[in-house]
Design an enzyme around this catalytic site. Structure first.
Site, short mmCIF file in Angstrom:
data_model
loop_
_atom_site.label_atom_id
_atom_site.label_comp_id
_atom_site.label_asym_id
_atom_site.label_seq_id
_atom_site.Cartn_x
_atom_site.Cartn_y
_atom_site.Cartn_z
N TYR A 296 3.50 5.57 15.10
CA TYR A 296 2.51 4.75 14.66
C TYR A 296 0.89 5.76 15.05
CZ TYR A 296 -1.57 1.31 15.22
OH TYR A 296 -2.09 0.40 14.76
N ALA B 271 1.34 8.73 15.25
CA ALA B 271 1.10 9.52 14.54
C ALA B 271 0.07 9.73 13.16
CB ALA B 271 2.67 10.21 14.02
N VAL C 144 1.10 -0.63 -0.04
CA VAL C 144 -0.02 0.15 -0.47
C VAL C 144 1.24 1.51 0.01
CG1 VAL C 144 -1.70 -0.90 1.02
CG2 VAL C 144 -0.15 -0.14 2.39
N ASN D 185 -6.84 -1.33 5.47
CA ASN D 185 -7.14 -1.45 6.97
C ASN D 185 -5.37 -1.68 7.91
OD1 ASN D 185 -7.46 -3.22 9.44
ND2 ASN D 185 -6.75 -4.80 8.33
N LYS E 175 -1.66 7.11 13.19
CA LYS E 175 -3.52 6.69 13.32
C LYS E 175 -4.16 8.05 13.40
CE LYS E 175 -3.08 2.70 12.64
NZ LYS E 175 -4.08 2.35 11.64
#
Length: 262
Positions: free
Chosen positions: A155, A157, A63, A89, A159
């Protein structure tokens, strides 16, 4: 059936919350597309979904690589003609104290969690949803997108960025009848959580005890929330953030502040 004849793409769909979402959408009539970086995981997930009698397609891709995402989107559209629902996801997380974060570590978590969500959203929208004036995007955030957790600066930051991106895309793309929402899971009994629990049972017991409902969610619980936001049942909902955390964010982040030497 919520997704009869709909094409639902789930990134990071080979296991955990992603797989639970792909399976549930397939059971609800979708042509379910599993996208993941792990080819063996994709093959196993697609095989399991097809075993239920549902339609499933697997695509392997990173991704964080725009060209890979473009190829995946083109593959799905060539197979089914469109993308009706996109569930972003895919994520990665390797805890580390902020003072020790390397540039590569920082960039990888931002690239997979946040940039990957944007790449998939933008390309799916431009190639399918905007021309058709129809589509739904559900981004899977995290409790770490609402409150900080220790030793996960990149992580957290990323999210938090997903929450902001969700709102921005909902505003920009509402004119095309594209709805964009976010689900923020709290502690969830994924394969990773179970392996941590086996290795550190007392720590995990204490962690779960801080959840107001007294237990962690199952991947299927999060999948139910995702599928609600992806379905016509939430037709007037866009730009929203739904926590699936047993009340954790209503109380606190669920963690204790880190202390050097402890």
């Amino acid at each position: 059936m919520k997704f009869k004849d709909k094409v639902v793409v789930v990134t990071g769909g080979a296991r955990g919350i992603g797989y639970a979402t792909a399976l549930l959408s397939a059971r609800e009539g979708a042509c379910s597309v599993v996208c993941d970086l792990d080819p063996d995981g994709v093959e196993a997930a697609v095989k399991a979904i097809r075993a239920t009698g549902a339609t499933a397609l697997g695509v392997v891709g990173d991704v964080s690589d725009r060209s890979s995402v473009a190829e995946n989107v083109a593959h799905v559209i060539a197979e089914f003609g469109r993308i009706d629902v996109l569930v972003n996801n895919a994520a990665t997380q390797v805890p580390a104290p902020a003072r020790e974060l390397t540039e590569d570590h920082w960039r990888r978590e931002l690239d997979v969690c946040l940039t990957g969500t944007f790449f998939w959203s933008q390309i799916a929208a431009v190639e399918s949803m905007i021309p058709r004036r129809s589509g739904v995007i559900v981004n899977v955030g995290s409790g770490a997108g609402l409150a900080a957790a220790p030793n996960t600066a990149s992580y957290v930051a990323a999210k938090h960025g997903i929450v902001g991106l969700t709102k921005a895309l909902a505003v920009d793309w509402g004119q095309y009848d594209i709805r964009v929402n976010c689900v923020c899971p709290g502690f969830t009994w994924t394969e990773l959580a179970r392996s941590v629990s086996e290795a550190r049972p007392e720590m995990m017991k204490e962690r779960v005890s801080r959840i107001p409902l007294g237990s962690g969610a199952q991947p299927e619980d999060v999948a139910n929330a995702v599928c609600f936001l992806a379905s016509a049942e939430s037709a007037a909902v866009s730009g929203s953030v739904l926590s699936v955390d047993g009340g954790t964010s209503a109380l606190s982040s669920g963690y204790s502040a880190p202390r050097d030497g402890t």
